[in-house]
Design a protein around this motif. Structure first.
Motif, PDB file in Angstrom:
ATOM      1  N   MET A 170       0.847  -1.192   0.000  1.00  0.00           N
ATOM      2  CA  MET A 170       0.000   0.000   0.000  1.00  0.00           C
ATOM      3  C   MET A 170       0.887   1.248   0.000  1.00  0.00           C
ATOM      4  N   SER A 171       1.594   1.431  -1.088  1.00  0.00           N
ATOM      5  CA  SER A 171       2.474   2.606  -1.186  1.00  0.00           C
ATOM      6  C   SER A 171       2.727   2.926  -2.649  1.00  0.00           C
ATOM      7  N   THR A 221      -3.679   1.427  -3.720  1.00  0.00           N
ATOM      8  CA  THR A 221      -4.237   2.382  -2.776  1.00  0.00           C
ATOM      9  C   THR A 221      -5.750   2.309  -2.892  1.00  0.00           C
TER      10      THR A 221
END
Lengths: 175, 111
Positions: A74-75, A162
């Motif tokens: 999640m980046s 995301t």
């Protein structure tokens, strides 16, 4: 990673930190790292366990069918969506990332999912190094208030993603 | 229901430097029917009719390809990026599920 490795890692982790110092926070962090049962899919449904558990069944199945048990980091992905969409028929989604776009190491696919749509899969776009930048803008339809997810797949097979909630006041799938 | 299907607009920056990463904005007129909508007059379901395949060729190379579903808005607007490193035509082809093919070519001329 095999399950045994996990339990080893877990044991080591607990040894090092000590049971007493394992706070609520680290417990939840731990459970999001170690996939177990439903959370295999859940690890990329949201940053936290609660968020992942709240995700509806069809998006879980869809993501599992698309990505198997691969993890999504999640980046590295920025997604711009309206907080409130008055008209669910036209929701602008803007996805961009600074991940490299070089020969041999590039973002090869951008996926868009909406949890609460009849079919959560909205679109995917395949890119090549000739694009120069991993970014995409698209207007999509949303049936009702839902999570919108962007997932990027690199040529090396890594996944970045995301998600954001968009409130929809009028649904956009007709009927 | 919009008038005319397959009207295309492609917007590029006015000046393009060689090697610059440019935004390519595309718009095509298409109803993108989901198949769920009911016609108010006839009370019948409007059959699904949507673009499901978009291909972008820069020169002879396929640089971008998109799979769309019913959940892409009517008159689809899409922006993607392109590294303008050569003088070549940029051809974009949209295909819908009823066999419609719509395409437009613009010239990319880096200065």
């Amino acid at each position: 990673m095999k399950k045994d490795d996990f339990s080893h890692a877990r044991r080591d982790f607990l040894k090092k930190t000590g049971f007493a110092s394992v706070t609520l926070l680290s417990v939840s962090a731990l459970s999001s790292i170690i996939p177990s049962g439903n959370l295999k899919v859940g690890s990329w449904l949201g940053p936290g366990e609660a968020e992942a558990a709240a995700a509806p069944e069809n998006i879980r199945d869809k993501l599992k069918a698309t990505f198997g048990d691969r993890k999504v980091k999640m980046s590295d992905v920025t997604m711009k969506v309206p907080i409130i969409a008055e008209n669910g028929a036209v929701v602008p989604v803007n996805i961009s990332s600074d991940l490299p776009m070089e020969e041999g190491n590039y973002v090869k696919k951008i996926y868009i999912f909406v949890d609460e749509n009849n079919d959560p899969f909205i679109a995917d776009v395949e890119l090549t190094p000739a694009n120069g930048k991993a970014a995409l803008s698209l207007r999509i339809k949303m049936r009702k208030t839902s999570q919108v997810r962007a997932i990027l797949e690199t040529s090396k097979g890594a996944l970045y993603g995301t998600n954001k909630t968009v409130k929809v006041t009028i649904g956009g799938c007709g009927g | 229901m919009p008038q005319g299907i397959g009207k295309i607009k492609i917007r590029l920056p006015k000046t393009i430097r060689k090697g610059q990463v440019i935004a390519v904005k595309t718009l095509i007129t298409h109803p993108m029917e989901t198949g769920f909508r009911t016609d108010k007059k006839t009370k019948k379901k409007v059959p699904a009719f949507y673009i499901n395949d978009v291909s972008v060729y820069y020169g002879d190379t396929l640089v971008t390809h998109a799979d769309w579903t019913i959940a892409v808005s009517a008159n689809p607007f899409m922006t993607f990026y392109l590294k303008a490193d050569k003088k070549a035509p940029l051809k974009i082809v949209w295909k819908d599920i009823k066999g419609g093919v719509y395409q437009k070519t613009v010239q990319i001329t880096p200065q």
